[in-house]
Design an enzyme around this catalytic site. Structure first.
Site, PDB file in Angstrom:
ATOM      1  CD  GLU A 278      -2.852  -1.211   0.185  1.00  0.00           C
ATOM      2  OE1 GLU A 278      -3.231  -0.131  -0.315  1.00  0.00           O
ATOM      3  OE2 GLU A 278      -3.234  -2.311  -0.231  1.00  0.00           O
ATOM      4  CB  CYS A 312      -1.747   7.060   1.259  1.00  0.00           C
ATOM      5  SG  CYS A 312      -3.226   6.308   1.938  1.00  0.00           S
TER       6      CYS A 312
HETATM    7  P1  NAD Z   1       8.526   4.796   4.544  1.00  0.00           P
HETATM    8  O1  NAD Z   1       8.510   4.000   3.291  1.00  0.00           O
HETATM    9  O2  NAD Z   1       9.658   5.721   4.776  1.00  0.00           O
HETATM   10  O3  NAD Z   1       8.507   3.825   5.821  1.00  0.00           O
HETATM   11  C1  NAD Z   1       7.461   2.931   6.075  1.00  0.00           C
HETATM   12  C2  NAD Z   1       7.960   1.790   6.918  1.00  0.00           C
HETATM   13  O4  NAD Z   1       8.930   1.044   6.197  1.00  0.00           O
HETATM   14  C3  NAD Z   1       8.647   2.197   8.219  1.00  0.00           C
HETATM   15  O5  NAD Z   1       8.229   1.313   9.226  1.00  0.00           O
HETATM   16  C4  NAD Z   1      10.123   2.025   7.895  1.00  0.00           C
HETATM   17  O6  NAD Z   1      10.930   1.747   9.007  1.00  0.00           O
HETATM   18  C5  NAD Z   1      10.074   0.828   6.984  1.00  0.00           C
HETATM   19  N1  NAD Z   1      11.215   0.686   6.069  1.00  0.00           N
HETATM   20  C6  NAD Z   1      11.963   1.672   5.518  1.00  0.00           C
HETATM   21  N2  NAD Z   1      12.885   1.132   4.691  1.00  0.00           N
HETATM   22  C7  NAD Z   1      12.710  -0.211   4.715  1.00  0.00           C
HETATM   23  C8  NAD Z   1      13.321  -1.301   4.049  1.00  0.00           C
HETATM   24  N3  NAD Z   1      14.332  -1.121   3.187  1.00  0.00           N
HETATM   25  N4  NAD Z   1      12.869  -2.544   4.293  1.00  0.00           N
HETATM   26  C9  NAD Z   1      11.845  -2.735   5.139  1.00  0.00           C
HETATM   27  N5  NAD Z   1      11.216  -1.753   5.813  1.00  0.00           N
HETATM   28  C10 NAD Z   1      11.642  -0.493   5.590  1.00  0.00           C
HETATM   29  O7  NAD Z   1       7.123   5.548   4.599  1.00  0.00           O
HETATM   30  P2  NAD Z   1       6.591   6.564   5.692  1.00  0.00           P
HETATM   31  O8  NAD Z   1       7.307   7.854   5.545  1.00  0.00           O
HETATM   32  O9  NAD Z   1       6.589   5.911   7.037  1.00  0.00           O
HETATM   33  O10 NAD Z   1       5.064   6.740   5.285  1.00  0.00           O
HETATM   34  C11 NAD Z   1       4.630   7.659   4.349  1.00  0.00           C
HETATM   35  C12 NAD Z   1       4.304   6.947   3.064  1.00  0.00           C
HETATM   36  O11 NAD Z   1       3.333   5.944   3.300  1.00  0.00           O
HETATM   37  C13 NAD Z   1       3.679   7.866   2.026  1.00  0.00           C
HETATM   38  O12 NAD Z   1       4.257   7.598   0.766  1.00  0.00           O
HETATM   39  C14 NAD Z   1       2.211   7.472   2.036  1.00  0.00           C
HETATM   40  O13 NAD Z   1       1.539   7.746   0.846  1.00  0.00           O
HETATM   41  C15 NAD Z   1       2.293   6.015   2.329  1.00  0.00           C
HETATM   42  N6  NAD Z   1       1.035   5.497   2.878  1.00  0.00           N
HETATM   43  C16 NAD Z   1       0.262   4.707   2.086  1.00  0.00           C
HETATM   44  C17 NAD Z   1      -0.981   4.242   2.555  1.00  0.00           C
HETATM   45  C18 NAD Z   1      -1.842   3.387   1.686  1.00  0.00           C
HETATM   46  O14 NAD Z   1      -2.779   2.786   2.210  1.00  0.00           O
HETATM   47  N7  NAD Z   1      -1.589   3.286   0.397  1.00  0.00           N
HETATM   48  C19 NAD Z   1      -1.393   4.563   3.852  1.00  0.00           C
HETATM   49  C20 NAD Z   1      -0.562   5.358   4.635  1.00  0.00           C
HETATM   50  C21 NAD Z   1       0.640   5.821   4.142  1.00  0.00           C
END
Ligand code: NAD
Length: 541
Positions: A278, A312
């Site tokens: 997502e 998002c």
């Molecule tokens: P992010 O991708 O920076 O981090 C999300 C999670 O992934 C964190 O827990 C982080 O520690 C982990 N992570 C980071 N690098 C990783 C890796 N290489 N391997 C495994 N895990 C890793 O995102 P964010 O800043 O926390 O959230 C914002 C983003 O989330 C925005 O792009 C937003 O659109 C999206 N989002 C999407 C939805 C949806 O339902 N589509 C809902 C909420 C947020």
């Protein structure tokens, strides 16, 4: 003007945070310290003060959680339990969220910087959704050993001597990695269906704001989820990466940025394990000139500024028909410049963004972190340097407007005549920034709406139902909203599946399809004895 001080708002929240579940990892049914004893800070976005130091798990802690999950999976009691019984436990966890909304909402207000009122509303939604997931346990049981049907296709059913049925098995050990913007909602939307389906699950919440997710460990312990079936390991990106890389993890369900989504897909490829992603969005708000202008202003504001633009499905691209663009922009500017800042989200009980409700978004929250604040200011500076027109906003607000708080605020911003190939049109900003383009014909509106690599959500506003339907059907996004009023924009219902086209994701969440994401479909073909006979014997086995 009073500054927000630790004493008048953070103390109470920090008292809640002394509980064990906010200071330890939850592994194998126990609260434990991280093996290396490390901690990481989280901050109050409205002031930049340290809110809490939480445990920082690493690859070794992930290893412990996987070890516990493997034991629970091998034991088989959880996977073999009727889904009805697992669903009842999830419902009790949902009830636990409901009973603790006051505390959890205060924690999310302090951790994310969202108004308390809005946090409480969203958490109520998480509790409701949990009840929905729990109730699907009985549905999943009813789906087991159901006769294969033709799906309506030519060729009909297999021959009568094939006694073949479908089952939905759990996948195994699943890694759940969540984002910070609606912390508990995003996490529980994974935990609940994963567990109802019979998997063993390890949750890695966001390091930026994941405190409320840690409470899920306590709830799991309270309701009696068996040891090792569910663990919570807080930590950074490397901790998430260790979870994804483990050969024992058969599926990763991830919510976060598209960039991290690609990394997770890459890391899962060598073991061909499943992913549900997502991801980000750049949702379009298409407004035809037959739309009521006040409704268009209200809906655009809500779509762009809800949760400070950190959602998002934020509608950050306004695509407006030429005949009303000047009028609509003038009205929007007026609103964007007057919305007050939410100086102390923890105590903000009256106002809050109005997602899921009628009424205008009435307060702008700070961004979640210093790094996110810097990222968006850098983006705005680059847009300025690239010659993008700033219609309003674009800067840090005057300190007096935010109570000299030192919080991570940015002015609600409108960018106009944004070139289609610019970053301002193509990239997710994740803040209160609206990019605007105009169109003349229906065909042009559709082209504009579909002009990014994302496809998470979009809205078409018109008073003409047939036109709204034509356009909605051509927009490439997982959730499209066709409306003359904007009422219910951003609303979600647990039964309605959602997900992304293109760079917005892989798979669907919510609805029965959302539960099926956590299962493997299997056919079993019986011969030489009947299914009824097999069932009779298996009950005694
Ligand atoms: P992010 O991708 O920076 O981090 C999300 C999670 O992934 C964190 O827990 C982080 O520690 C982990 N992570 C980071 N690098 C990783 C890796 N290489 N391997 C495994 N895990 C890793 O995102 P964010 O800043 O926390 O959230 C914002 C983003 O989330 C925005 O792009 C937003 O659109 C999206 N989002 C999407 C939805 C949806 O339902 N589509 C809902 C909420 C947020």
């Amino acid at each position: 003007m009073t500054n927000i001080t630790k004493t008048n708002s953070l103390d109470k929240v920090q008292e809640h945070l002394t509980a064990e579940c906010f200071n330890k990892l939850f592994i194998g049914g126990q609260f434990v310290d991280p093996i290396d004893g490390q901690k990481m800070p989280t901050y109050y976005p409205a002031t930049g003060e340290i809110l809490h130091e939480l445990p920082k798990g690493n690859a070794n802690d992930i290893g412990s959680a996987i070890h516990a999950a493997e034991a629970a999976w091998l034991d088989g009691a959880w996977a073999n339990m009727p889904a009805l019984a697992r669903g009842k436990l999830i419902m009790r966890m949902a009830q636990g969220i409901e009973e603790h909304i006051e505390v959890l909402a205060a924690i999310e207000a302090a951790d994310v910087g969202k108004p308390f009122r809005q946090a409480a509303l969203a958490l109520g939604g998480a509790a409701n959704e949990g009840k929905y997931w729990g109730s699907l346990g009985a549905v999943l049981d009813a789906e087991q050993d159901t006769p294969v049907n033709s799906g309506g296709g030519v060729g009909g059913l297999p021959p009568a001597e094939w006694d073949v049925v479908y089952r939905r098995d759990p996948i195994g050990i699943v890694g759940l990695i969540s984002a910070w913007n609606y912390p508990l909602n995003v996490a529980f939307r994974k935990v609940a269906p994963a567990l109802v389906a019979g998997n063993c699950a390890i949750l890695k919440p966001s390091e930026i704001a994941g405190l409320s997710c840690m409470f899920l460990g306590k709830l799991a312990q309270d309701v009696g989820i068996p040891e090792g079936v569910f663990s919570v390991v807080t930590g950074g990106r490397e901790t998430g990466a260790a979870l994804v890389a483990s050969p024992s993890v058969s599926m990763v369900s991830f919510t976060g940025s598209s960039l991290t989504g690609t990394k997770i897909m890459e890391a899962s490829a060598p073991k061909l394990s499943q992913v549900a992603l997502e991801l980000g969005g750049k949702s379009a708000m298409v407004v035809f000139e037959d739309t009521d202008i006040d409704r268009a202003v209200e809906t655009t504001t809500k779509g762009c500024l809800t949760n400070g633009g950190q959602i998002c499905t934020a509608h950050t691209r306004l695509i407006v028909q030429e005949g009303i663009i000047d009028h609509l922009l003038k009205e929007l500017k007026n609103v964007f410049e007057k919305i007050p800042y939410c100086r102390d989200p923890i105590t903000e009980r009256e106002r809050g963004d109005r997602a899921w409700e009628a009424g205008m978004t009435d307060v702008v929250q700070p961004l979640v972190s210093a790094s996110q604040h810097k990222k968006i200011l850098d983006f705005l500076n680059e847009a300025k340097a690239a010659g993008i027109e700033f219609y309003t906003g674009g800067r840090v607000p005057d300190p007096a407007d935010v109570g000299n708080s030192g919080g991570y605020f940015i002015q609600p911003t409108i960018l106009t005549n944004v070139p289609r190939d610019s970053d301002a049109w193509q990239k997710e900003i994740f803040g209160p920034v609206l990019s605007v383009r105009s169109f003349s014909s229906e065909a042009e509106a559709i082209t504009e709406a579909n002009s990014t690599a994302f496809g998470l959500a979009s809205t078409v506003m018109s008073s003409d139902p047939a036109k709204a339907m034509r356009v909605a059907n051509r927009i490439r996004a997982g959730a499209v909203f066709a409306t003359s009023t904007g009422e219910g924009l951003l609303a979600e219902h647990p039964a309605v599946s959602r997900g992304g086209f293109g760079c917005s994701g892989v798979g669907r969440e919510l609805g029965i399809g959302g539960l099926h994401e956590y299962t493997e479909l299997k056919s079993v073909n019986y011969s030489g004895f009947s299914i009824a006979e097999a069932k009779e014997n298996s009950n005694h086995g």
